[in-house]
Motif scaffolding. Structure first.
Motif, PDB file in Angstrom:
ATOM      1  N   LEU A 185       0.847  -1.185   0.000  1.00 38.92           N
ATOM      2  CA  LEU A 185       0.000   0.000   0.000  1.00 38.92           C
ATOM      3  C   LEU A 185       0.887   1.241   0.000  1.00 38.92           C
ATOM      4  N   LYS A 186       0.272   2.394  -0.157  1.00 42.15           N
ATOM      5  CA  LYS A 186       0.983   3.662   0.019  1.00 42.15           C
ATOM      6  C   LYS A 186       0.758   4.135   1.451  1.00 42.15           C
ATOM      7  N   ALA A 187       1.811   4.574   2.114  1.00 38.58           N
ATOM      8  CA  ALA A 187       1.671   5.067   3.489  1.00 38.58           C
ATOM      9  C   ALA A 187       0.728   6.262   3.519  1.00 38.58           C
ATOM     10  N   ASN A 188      -0.231   6.239   4.459  1.00 37.40           N
ATOM     11  CA  ASN A 188      -1.197   7.336   4.562  1.00 37.40           C
ATOM     12  C   ASN A 188      -0.702   8.401   5.541  1.00 37.40           C
ATOM     13  N   PHE A 214       7.048   6.653   1.088  1.00 33.30           N
ATOM     14  CA  PHE A 214       7.095   5.400   1.842  1.00 33.30           C
ATOM     15  C   PHE A 214       6.036   4.414   1.338  1.00 33.30           C
ATOM     16  N   LYS A 215       6.481   3.177   1.090  1.00 34.40           N
ATOM     17  CA  LYS A 215       5.564   2.079   0.782  1.00 34.40           C
ATOM     18  C   LYS A 215       5.283   1.294   2.064  1.00 34.40           C
ATOM     19  N   LYS A 216       4.065   0.860   2.230  1.00 36.53           N
ATOM     20  CA  LYS A 216       3.660   0.107   3.413  1.00 36.53           C
ATOM     21  C   LYS A 216       3.325  -1.330   3.007  1.00 36.53           C
ATOM     22  N   ILE A 217       3.957  -2.286   3.680  1.00 31.10           N
ATOM     23  CA  ILE A 217       3.724  -3.701   3.392  1.00 31.10           C
ATOM     24  C   ILE A 217       3.019  -4.337   4.583  1.00 31.10           C
ATOM     25  N   ILE A 218       1.904  -4.980   4.313  1.00 35.93           N
ATOM     26  CA  ILE A 218       1.122  -5.648   5.356  1.00 35.93           C
ATOM     27  C   ILE A 218       0.753  -7.056   4.866  1.00 35.93           C
ATOM     28  N   PRO A 219       0.240  -7.907   5.759  1.00 40.28           N
ATOM     29  CA  PRO A 219      -0.188  -9.234   5.309  1.00 40.28           C
ATOM     30  C   PRO A 219      -1.440  -9.149   4.432  1.00 40.28           C
TER      31      PRO A 219
END
Length: 230
Positions: A185-188, A214-219
Motif C-alpha cells: 500500500l501507500k503510506a497514509n 514510503f511504501k507500506k507492506i502488510i499481510p
C-alpha cells in the motif's frame, strides 16, 4: 549526582567472562553505565543481561550482540555481526555502523536501530517492537514476521515480507520483489505522522516530500497457512 560508570577492557576476556562482569556490575554494584573497551568484534557480547543500565561497546561487535536482553540500552559504536538484538524483550540497541544478517531476529519488544545497511532476513519471526534500518536491507526481510514494525530507509532485496503473518513494513527505497502473503500500500497521513515521530527520535533527516514515498507492506491474509474450503 553523577551516574556510576565503569570501564571493562574485554581484550583478554572471554564472552562469558565479559557478560558475567556486566551482570555483576548491574545487579550488585548498581552501575548505570558500562563501557566495553577493545571489543575487537567479539561474539556474544552483552547476552542475557537484564537491567535499565546503558552499555557502550566502544568498537565493533560480532555475532549475537545484545541477544536476549531486557530493558538495557546498548550503543555499538562500530558495526555488528549477524543477529544483533536476537530475541530481545525490551530496551534499545543502536548500531552506528552496519550489521549482518538477521538484525532484530525474533524480538518481542524494544527497538533495534542500525544507522547503515544490513544483510538478509532482517526481523525474521519478530513478534513485536521496532526495527529501523538507515540503509539497505537484503532478501527475505520480515520473513515470517508476526508483529511489530520494520522501517527501511534504503532499498530492499527480493521476497520482502515472505509469509508475513502480522505487523507492518515501511520502505522508502526500491523493493526488488514481494514474498508470499505480502501486500503493498501507500503510506497514509497517519502512517507518515507516526514515522516522523519514530525517525526524528533517532536523528534520521528525511524531507517531507520523501515521507510521501514510503511504501507500506502488510499481510494479505492473517491466516496464510490455512487452505480455503471449496
Amino acid at each position: 549526582m553523577s551516574e556510576k560508570t565503569i570501564t571493562i577492557d574485554v581484550s583478554k576476556l572471554t564472552p562469558r567472562q565479559t557478560n558475567t562482569k556486566i551482570r555483576y556490575a548491574i545487579d550488585h554494584e548498581k552501575v548505570e553505565k558500562i563501557i566495553l573497551e577493545n571489543p575487537n568484534a567479539m561474539h556474544y557480547l552483552v547476552n542475557g543481561v537484564i537491567g535499565e543500565s546503558q552499555v557502550i561497546i566502544d568498537g565493533s561487535a560480532g555475532y549475537f550482540a545484545g541477544s536476549m536482553v531486557d530493558k538495557l540500552q546498548i550503543l555499538i559504536k562500530g558495526n555488528a555481526g549477524w543477529f544483533v538484538g536476537d530475541n530481545m524483550t525490551e530496551g534499545e540497541i543502536i548500531v552506528e555502523g552496519s550489521a549482518g544478517d538477521g538484525a532484530g531476529q525474533g524480538i518481542y519488544g524494544g527497538t533495534v536501530v542500525v544507522k547503515k545497511g544490513v544483510g538478509a532476513r532482517t526481523g525474521e519471526i519478530m513478534k513485536n517492537g521496532t526495527i529501523i534500518i538507515g540503509g539497505n536491507s537484503g532478501f527475505m526481510t520480515g520473513i515470517f514476521m508476526m508483529g511489530g514494525k520494520i522501517i527501511i530507509l534504503g532499498d530492499v532485496g527480493e521476497d520482502l515480507a515472505e509469509s508475513i503473518v502480522n505487523g507492518e513494513i515501511y520502505v522508502l527505497g526500491k523493493i526488488e520483489s514481494l514474498g508470499k502473503n505480502a501486500f503493498q500500500l501507500k503510506a497514509n497521513e497517519e502512517d507518515i505522522k507516526e514515522l516522523k515521530t519514530i525517525l526524528n527520535k533517532y536523528d534520521f533527516k528525511i524531507s517531507n516530500e520523501d515521507y510521501k514515498n514510503f511504501k507500506k507492506i502488510i499481510p494479505q491474509s492473517k491466516r496464510p497457512f490455512f487452505h480455503k474450503k471449496d
